[in-house]
Enzyme design. Structure first.
Site, PDB file in Angstrom:
ATOM      1  N   GLY A 127      10.459  28.339  37.310  1.00 20.07           N
ATOM      2  CA  GLY A 127      11.683  27.749  36.930  1.00 20.07           C
ATOM      3  C   GLY A 127      11.567  26.732  36.071  1.00 20.07           C
ATOM      4  O   GLY A 127      10.522  25.726  36.055  1.00 20.07           O
ATOM      5  N   CYS A 128      12.591  26.336  35.198  1.00 21.22           N
ATOM      6  CA  CYS A 128      12.649  25.318  34.328  1.00 21.22           C
ATOM      7  C   CYS A 128      12.778  23.986  35.021  1.00 21.22           C
ATOM      8  O   CYS A 128      12.067  22.877  34.607  1.00 21.22           O
ATOM      9  CB  CYS A 128      13.943  25.514  33.528  1.00 21.22           C
ATOM     10  SG  CYS A 128      15.379  25.849  34.068  1.00 21.22           S
ATOM     11  N   TYR A 129      13.859  23.640  35.973  1.00 23.43           N
ATOM     12  CA  TYR A 129      13.758  22.395  36.609  1.00 23.43           C
ATOM     13  C   TYR A 129      12.578  22.329  37.161  1.00 23.43           C
ATOM     14  O   TYR A 129      11.922  20.972  37.171  1.00 23.43           O
ATOM     15  CB  TYR A 129      15.018  22.484  37.556  1.00 23.43           C
ATOM     16  CG  TYR A 129      16.301  22.282  36.899  1.00 23.43           C
ATOM     17  CD1 TYR A 129      16.728  21.311  36.057  1.00 23.43           C
ATOM     18  CD2 TYR A 129      17.147  23.109  37.295  1.00 23.43           C
ATOM     19  CE1 TYR A 129      17.780  20.953  35.450  1.00 23.43           C
ATOM     20  CE2 TYR A 129      18.563  22.766  36.991  1.00 23.43           C
ATOM     21  CZ  TYR A 129      18.739  21.876  35.937  1.00 23.43           C
ATOM     22  OH  TYR A 129      20.211  21.875  35.530  1.00 23.43           O
TER      23      TYR A 129
ATOM     24  N   THR B 233       9.466  22.972  36.620  1.00 22.95           N
ATOM     25  CA  THR B 233       8.529  22.600  35.662  1.00 22.95           C
ATOM     26  C   THR B 233       8.372  21.118  35.236  1.00 22.95           C
ATOM     27  O   THR B 233       7.558  20.330  35.191  1.00 22.95           O
ATOM     28  CB  THR B 233       8.312  23.322  34.408  1.00 22.95           C
ATOM     29  OG1 THR B 233       8.205  24.771  34.745  1.00 22.95           O
ATOM     30  CG2 THR B 233       7.687  23.100  33.322  1.00 22.95           C
ATOM     31  N   GLY B 234       9.735  20.737  34.807  1.00 19.15           N
ATOM     32  CA  GLY B 234       9.789  19.233  34.402  1.00 19.15           C
ATOM     33  C   GLY B 234       9.769  18.268  35.624  1.00 19.15           C
ATOM     34  O   GLY B 234       9.059  17.225  35.556  1.00 19.15           O
TER      35      GLY B 234
END
Length: 334
Positions: A144-146, A148-149
């Site tokens: 997921g995007c969150y 990853t960061g």
């Protein structure tokens, strides 16, 4: 030339896959599917791709896809991938799934997403900076995007066993909510506003916990997301509380060593503008004086490193390409 299929090509992640793969020197998209848009040219849905592709959407038929593809990206809603992935694997295809269907153990997935899992199987979690085993994978669960960061920001210190608690605050552009309009993404509700949501219950917390507890099972993880009036990008601020004080030089050494030979992680002041449109994750930190807190900030483009770009990075590694192939481009600053 590696032949690629995209199952579910009408959404933001499917469109971003098409955009990025249009300039990949070692791969070409041969099939892109959509039940609703079957027969329509791709550029009627993604006008930014006009003159870059002559493809038309097709109905998803695993047997026909297998005849024309080596690897398939599934860019379909959560819960839909588990219905098509088994068929694709049966035909000997390698699959990179951009949904959440294979990111978590079955029981955890069912708890977090409130769906019965129809295809319990293991996949490699596709965060290549933490999982070099992606190169040998048949099925990759793209993160997921969150997560990853957040995971890239936190991993170096947590992996050293130095962090007892991590408080993660992320702010995402609107595209992270997907293509379908909602009250939360309606322009008057987003512009000149910052909207916190799912303060303690966001489903991406499970991914962050899974990956960070794998590195150190005693770290407590807290996560809160926000939506900001930006189309793309995620800025994550992680407050990491350590057992013993660390100096700036010590932390710098830890991050330098952890991300050595990881080309898409840059240790510099994060800015959404500097990563927009790119597969980079920019990370910086500050050690609070006379405190047990280290603040780490990361910036990614949620559509690229947070989704489609990372999926292509995984594909490159799966097929023995330089992971930078087709992705080595700067952000769109300003």
């Amino acid at each position: 030339m590696l032949k690629i299929g995209i199952v579910g090509g009408t959404g933001y992640t499917g469109g971003e896959l098409l955009r990025l793969l249009s300039i990949h020197p070692l791969a070409e998209v041969t099939v892109v599917t959509s039940r609703k848009q079957a027969g329509q040219p791709v550029d009627t849905v993604h006008p930014n791709l006009k003159s870059l592709t002559d493809l038309k959407f097709e109905d998803p038929d695993p047997a026909k896809i297998a005849e024309r593809c080596d690897v398939v990206f599934t860019a379909v809603p959560h819960g839909a991938a588990m219905a098509v992935v088994p068929e694709l694997l049966k035909y000997g295809l390698r699959v990179i799934d951009l949904s959440a269907d294979y990111r978590l153990p079955t029981e955890k997935f069912e708890q977090v997403y409130n769906k019965k899992h129809l295809d319990p199987r293991e996949a490699v979690y596709g965060l290549p900076e933490l999982h070099p085993e992606v190169k040998d994978a048949t099925l990759i669960a793209n993160p997921g995007c969150y997560p990853t960061g957040a995971n890239l920001a936190c991993a170096p210190l947590i992996a050293q066993g130095l962090v007892n608690r991590a408080v993660v605050d992320s702010k995402s552009g609107i595209s992270g909510s997907g293509q379908d309009p909602t009250e939360g993404t309606h322009y008057p509700n987003v512009t000149q506003n910052v909207r916190p949501y799912n303060l303690t219950t966001h489903r991406h917390k499970a991914e962050i916990e899974q990956e960070m507890l794998r590195l150190n099972n005693s770290t407590r993880i807290h996560f809160t997301p926000h939506v900001i009036p930006s189309t793309r990008g995620i800025m994550t601020t992680a407050h990491l509380f350590v057992d013993e004080p660390l100096t700036t030089d010590q932390v710098q050494t830890i991050y330098d060593e952890f991300y050595k030979n990881k080309p898409f992680v840059r240790l510099q002041k994060p800015s959404l503008a500097n990563v927009r449109g790119s597969n980079f994750c920019d990370i910086a930190f500050e050690v609070e004086k006379d405190s047990d807190r280290i603040v780490v900030v990361s910036a990614i483009d949620n559509m690229v490193k947070g989704a489609s770009g990372q999926a292509i990075q995984n594909m490159n590694l799966m097929y023995g390409f330089d992971e930078r192939t087709g992705l080595w481009t700067s952000g769109l600053s300003p």
